[in-house]
Design a protein around this motif. Structure first.
Motif, PDB file in Angstrom:
ATOM      1  N   SER A   1       7.707  -8.081   7.712  1.00  0.00           N
ATOM      2  CA  SER A   1       7.586  -7.370   8.986  1.00  0.00           C
ATOM      3  C   SER A   1       7.999  -5.909   8.809  1.00  0.00           C
ATOM      4  O   SER A   1       8.757  -5.571   7.890  1.00  0.00           O
ATOM      5  N   PRO A   2       7.524  -4.993   9.665  1.00  0.00           N
ATOM      6  CA  PRO A   2       7.879  -3.561   9.545  1.00  0.00           C
ATOM      7  C   PRO A   2       9.377  -3.311   9.550  1.00  0.00           C
ATOM      8  O   PRO A   2       9.845  -2.375   8.896  1.00  0.00           O
ATOM      9  N   ARG A   3      10.142  -4.139  10.243  1.00  0.00           N
ATOM     10  CA  ARG A   3      11.586  -3.878  10.293  1.00  0.00           C
ATOM     11  C   ARG A   3      12.252  -4.050   8.939  1.00  0.00           C
ATOM     12  O   ARG A   3      13.255  -3.389   8.644  1.00  0.00           O
ATOM     13  N   TRP A   4      11.709  -4.946   8.094  1.00  0.00           N
ATOM     14  CA  TRP A   4      12.268  -5.084   6.756  1.00  0.00           C
ATOM     15  C   TRP A   4      11.963  -3.853   5.913  1.00  0.00           C
ATOM     16  O   TRP A   4      12.785  -3.431   5.090  1.00  0.00           O
ATOM     17  N   VAL A   5      10.805  -3.248   6.110  1.00  0.00           N
ATOM     18  CA  VAL A   5      10.477  -2.019   5.389  1.00  0.00           C
ATOM     19  C   VAL A   5      11.441  -0.910   5.804  1.00  0.00           C
ATOM     20  O   VAL A   5      11.929  -0.137   4.970  1.00  0.00           O
ATOM     21  N   GLU A   6      11.737  -0.836   7.086  1.00  0.00           N
ATOM     22  CA  GLU A   6      12.688   0.168   7.576  1.00  0.00           C
ATOM     23  C   GLU A   6      14.079  -0.077   7.002  1.00  0.00           C
ATOM     24  O   GLU A   6      14.793   0.863   6.639  1.00  0.00           O
ATOM     25  N   ARG A   7      14.472  -1.352   6.941  1.00  0.00           N
ATOM     26  CA  ARG A   7      15.812  -1.678   6.454  1.00  0.00           C
ATOM     27  C   ARG A   7      15.941  -1.370   4.960  1.00  0.00           C
ATOM     28  O   ARG A   7      16.978  -0.853   4.504  1.00  0.00           O
ATOM     29  N   ILE A   8      14.919  -1.677   4.187  1.00  0.00           N
ATOM     30  CA  ILE A   8      14.979  -1.460   2.741  1.00  0.00           C
ATOM     31  C   ILE A   8      14.761   0.012   2.404  1.00  0.00           C
ATOM     32  O   ILE A   8      15.464   0.583   1.556  1.00  0.00           O
ATOM     33  N   GLY A   9      13.779   0.624   3.061  1.00  0.00           N
ATOM     34  CA  GLY A   9      13.416   2.004   2.763  1.00  0.00           C
ATOM     35  C   GLY A   9      12.242   2.066   1.810  1.00  0.00           C
ATOM     36  O   GLY A   9      12.246   1.393   0.773  1.00  0.00           O
ATOM     37  N   GLU A  10      11.233   2.865   2.173  1.00  0.00           N
ATOM     38  CA  GLU A  10      10.027   2.950   1.343  1.00  0.00           C
ATOM     39  C   GLU A  10      10.343   3.510  -0.043  1.00  0.00           C
ATOM     40  O   GLU A  10       9.743   3.121  -1.042  1.00  0.00           O
TER      41      GLU A  10
ATOM     42  N   LEU B   1      14.290  -5.960  -3.402  1.00  0.00           N
ATOM     43  CA  LEU B   1      13.965  -7.126  -2.561  1.00  0.00           C
ATOM     44  C   LEU B   1      14.920  -8.294  -2.784  1.00  0.00           C
ATOM     45  O   LEU B   1      14.720  -9.363  -2.219  1.00  0.00           O
ATOM     46  N   GLU B   2      15.954  -8.096  -3.582  1.00  0.00           N
ATOM     47  CA  GLU B   2      16.827  -9.209  -3.959  1.00  0.00           C
ATOM     48  C   GLU B   2      17.535  -9.850  -2.769  1.00  0.00           C
ATOM     49  O   GLU B   2      17.845 -11.050  -2.805  1.00  0.00           O
ATOM     50  N   ASP B   3      17.818  -9.058  -1.731  1.00  0.00           N
ATOM     51  CA  ASP B   3      18.554  -9.591  -0.578  1.00  0.00           C
ATOM     52  C   ASP B   3      17.649  -9.944   0.603  1.00  0.00           C
ATOM     53  O   ASP B   3      18.144 -10.288   1.679  1.00  0.00           O
ATOM     54  N   VAL B   4      16.328  -9.874   0.397  1.00  0.00           N
ATOM     55  CA  VAL B   4      15.394 -10.187   1.483  1.00  0.00           C
ATOM     56  C   VAL B   4      15.103 -11.689   1.467  1.00  0.00           C
ATOM     57  O   VAL B   4      14.724 -12.239   0.421  1.00  0.00           O
ATOM     58  N   PRO B   5      15.281 -12.384   2.585  1.00  0.00           N
ATOM     59  CA  PRO B   5      14.977 -13.826   2.630  1.00  0.00           C
ATOM     60  C   PRO B   5      13.503 -14.091   2.311  1.00  0.00           C
ATOM     61  O   PRO B   5      12.642 -13.221   2.480  1.00  0.00           O
ATOM     62  N   VAL B   6      13.245 -15.302   1.866  1.00  0.00           N
ATOM     63  CA  VAL B   6      11.887 -15.688   1.462  1.00  0.00           C
ATOM     64  C   VAL B   6      11.353 -16.772   2.391  1.00  0.00           C
ATOM     65  O   VAL B   6      12.057 -17.729   2.721  1.00  0.00           O
ATOM     66  N   VAL B   7      10.089 -16.606   2.800  1.00  0.00           N
ATOM     67  CA  VAL B   7       9.376 -17.617   3.586  1.00  0.00           C
ATOM     68  C   VAL B   7       8.312 -18.212   2.674  1.00  0.00           C
ATOM     69  O   VAL B   7       7.512 -17.477   2.082  1.00  0.00           O
ATOM     70  N   GLU B   8       8.294 -19.544   2.531  1.00  0.00           N
ATOM     71  CA  GLU B   8       7.407 -20.171   1.553  1.00  0.00           C
ATOM     72  C   GLU B   8       6.918 -21.535   2.030  1.00  0.00           C
ATOM     73  O   GLU B   8       7.365 -22.051   3.051  1.00  0.00           O
ATOM     74  N   VAL B   9       5.990 -22.103   1.260  1.00  0.00           N
ATOM     75  CA  VAL B   9       5.416 -23.406   1.600  1.00  0.00           C
ATOM     76  C   VAL B   9       6.161 -24.558   0.929  1.00  0.00           C
ATOM     77  O   VAL B   9       5.955 -25.719   1.285  1.00  0.00           O
ATOM     78  N   HIS B  10       7.009 -24.250  -0.062  1.00  0.00           N
ATOM     79  CA  HIS B  10       7.702 -25.304  -0.789  1.00  0.00           C
ATOM     80  C   HIS B  10       8.988 -24.744  -1.378  1.00  0.00           C
ATOM     81  O   HIS B  10       9.093 -23.533  -1.640  1.00  0.00           O
ATOM     82  N   GLU B  11       9.961 -25.625  -1.602  1.00  0.00           N
ATOM     83  CA  GLU B  11      11.245 -25.200  -2.151  1.00  0.00           C
ATOM     84  C   GLU B  11      11.110 -24.525  -3.515  1.00  0.00           C
ATOM     85  O   GLU B  11      11.934 -23.694  -3.895  1.00  0.00           O
TER      86      GLU B  11
ATOM     87  N   PRO C   1      16.629 -17.246  -2.477  1.00  0.00           N
ATOM     88  CA  PRO C   1      16.089 -18.602  -2.251  1.00  0.00           C
ATOM     89  C   PRO C   1      15.198 -18.621  -1.010  1.00  0.00           C
ATOM     90  O   PRO C   1      15.130 -17.651  -0.258  1.00  0.00           O
ATOM     91  N   GLY C   2      14.524 -19.729  -0.815  1.00  0.00           N
ATOM     92  CA  GLY C   2      13.708 -19.884   0.387  1.00  0.00           C
ATOM     93  C   GLY C   2      14.578 -20.063   1.616  1.00  0.00           C
ATOM     94  O   GLY C   2      15.443 -20.940   1.646  1.00  0.00           O
ATOM     95  N   THR C   3      14.371 -19.232   2.611  1.00  0.00           N
ATOM     96  CA  THR C   3      15.115 -19.351   3.866  1.00  0.00           C
ATOM     97  C   THR C   3      14.342 -20.180   4.882  1.00  0.00           C
ATOM     98  O   THR C   3      14.903 -20.994   5.604  1.00  0.00           O
ATOM     99  N   VAL C   4      13.028 -19.978   4.925  1.00  0.00           N
ATOM    100  CA  VAL C   4      12.148 -20.780   5.783  1.00  0.00           C
ATOM    101  C   VAL C   4      11.106 -21.442   4.880  1.00  0.00           C
ATOM    102  O   VAL C   4      10.373 -20.754   4.167  1.00  0.00           O
ATOM    103  N   ILE C   5      11.055 -22.770   4.899  1.00  0.00           N
ATOM    104  CA  ILE C   5      10.066 -23.524   4.117  1.00  0.00           C
ATOM    105  C   ILE C   5       9.201 -24.296   5.105  1.00  0.00           C
ATOM    106  O   ILE C   5       9.704 -25.150   5.846  1.00  0.00           O
ATOM    107  N   VAL C   6       7.913 -24.007   5.111  1.00  0.00           N
ATOM    108  CA  VAL C   6       6.990 -24.672   6.031  1.00  0.00           C
ATOM    109  C   VAL C   6       5.664 -24.876   5.295  1.00  0.00           C
ATOM    110  O   VAL C   6       5.142 -23.946   4.686  1.00  0.00           O
ATOM    111  N   PRO C   7       5.101 -26.092   5.285  1.00  0.00           N
ATOM    112  CA  PRO C   7       3.958 -26.398   4.417  1.00  0.00           C
ATOM    113  C   PRO C   7       2.606 -25.969   4.975  1.00  0.00           C
ATOM    114  O   PRO C   7       1.635 -26.727   4.939  1.00  0.00           O
ATOM    115  N   ASP C   8       2.517 -24.757   5.492  1.00  0.00           N
ATOM    116  CA  ASP C   8       1.244 -24.233   5.980  1.00  0.00           C
ATOM    117  C   ASP C   8       1.324 -22.713   5.935  1.00  0.00           C
ATOM    118  O   ASP C   8       2.230 -22.120   6.530  1.00  0.00           O
ATOM    119  N   LEU C   9       0.399 -22.084   5.229  1.00  0.00           N
ATOM    120  CA  LEU C   9       0.449 -20.632   5.063  1.00  0.00           C
ATOM    121  C   LEU C   9       0.280 -19.887   6.378  1.00  0.00           C
ATOM    122  O   LEU C   9       0.769 -18.767   6.526  1.00  0.00           O
TER     123      LEU C   9
END
Length: 298
Positions: free
Chosen positions: A167-176, A187-197, A217-225
């Motif tokens: 999302s744009p807010r993560w770009v603002e937080r990290i800095g271009e 990107l080491e501290d940015v949570p990951v959203v993925e389809v599998h562990e 690690p994966g913060t949100v795991i949901v099996p649908d892209l």
């Protein structure tokens, strides 16, 4: 020579197994074994070597299959073409990954419903789709894995470009500037959203682009892209998505591409059929239609 015996032989040759061939033919395994033994007695030669897992054709078996299979496929084509096309709908059973099948394959194939097609779709991963096709449950499968053996025939369908988004807010937080100069470290501290562990999309992207493993690690795991995209857009973290799936969200600014590599990671989709079934006009028509549609899937 009995055509039924030859049909059973070719099916076993393609399936590599009496058991699998029996399922495809709607026969019992002992019946298939008996038919193959009868054909071997008639020819006076063994056609298969029995092994712990399936069978392997002898050189005579390979030669016979090479000669007989095209003619049997042609007979199937004649039989199918001779059917009254107006008598009933021809059902086409398709298996594939849920997102790609729903977003691309099915919208393309629905145009064929005006030609007397009835579509039936099932979703699953590559292994599930290919197993269902091999067992005769589907007519076509879309897979990210190329199958082995003679039972299934695969044709490259299209390549899928993967994009790293958040999302744009993560770009603002990290800095271009940080993203440009620090790469994966930013990107080491940015949570990951993925389809599998196991983080299959993110891990593949990191290996291809950054030559390392993802740290978070994966913060949100949901099996649908599609759900992954929704969560990433809501600010849950970064995600790696097919460009076709997130193109509209990128254009609307709901997510932002975090990186633009010179050579983006790609994944190939294959259109798979059971060998010989393209002799059936409705399967051949759908196969041709999907390949034609895929030429526009940039």
């Amino acid at each position: 020579m009995d055509l039924a015996l030859l049909r059973t032989f070719v099916t076993v040759h393609r399936a590599g197994s009496f058991t699998r061939a029996a399922a495809l033919l709607g026969l019992s395994q002992p019946a298939v074994t008996s038919q193959i033994r009868t054909l071997e007695r008639q020819l006076g030669r063994p056609l298969f070597l029995r092994q712990a897992r399936g069978v392997t054709p002898t050189t005579i078996g390979d030669e016979l299959a090479h000669k007989a299979a095209p003619h049997l496929d042609a007979l199937v084509e004649i039989t199918e073409t001779g059917l009254d096309d107006e008598s009933s709908l021809r059902s086409l059973h398709l298996a594939g990954p849920p997102e790609f099948t729903a977003e691309r394959a099915l919208p393309a194939l629905t145009e064929l419903t005006g030609e007397g097609f009835a579509l039936r779709a099932s979703f699953g991963n590559a292994e599930e789709a290919l197993e269902g096709l091999a067992a005769g449950h589907q007519d076509l499968a879309i897979s990210t894995a190329r199958p082995r053996g003679a039972l299934l025939t695969a044709t490259p369908l299209c390549d899928e470009e993967h994009v790293l988004v958040a999302s744009p807010r993560w770009v603002e937080r990290i800095g271009e500037g940080q993203l440009r100069h620090k790469g994966a470290h930013a990107l080491e501290d940015v949570p990951v959203v993925e389809v599998h562990e196991s983080l299959p999309f993110v891990s593949r992207y990191w290996a291809s682009v950054y030559d390392c493993r993802p740290a978070a690690p994966g913060t949100v795991i949901v099996p649908d892209l599609r759900a992954v995209l929704a969560c990433a857009g809501a600010g849950a973290g970064l995600a790696v998505l097919p460009r076709y799936l997130c193109a509209a969200a990128l254009e609307r600014g709901e997510v932002v591409a975090l990186h633009d590599p010179t050579v983006p990671p790609l994944r190939t989709y294959f259109l798979v059929v059971r060998t010989g079934t393209l002799a059936m006009p409705h399967i051949a028509r759908a196969h041709e239609w999907l390949l034609r549609a895929a030429s526009d899937w940039a």
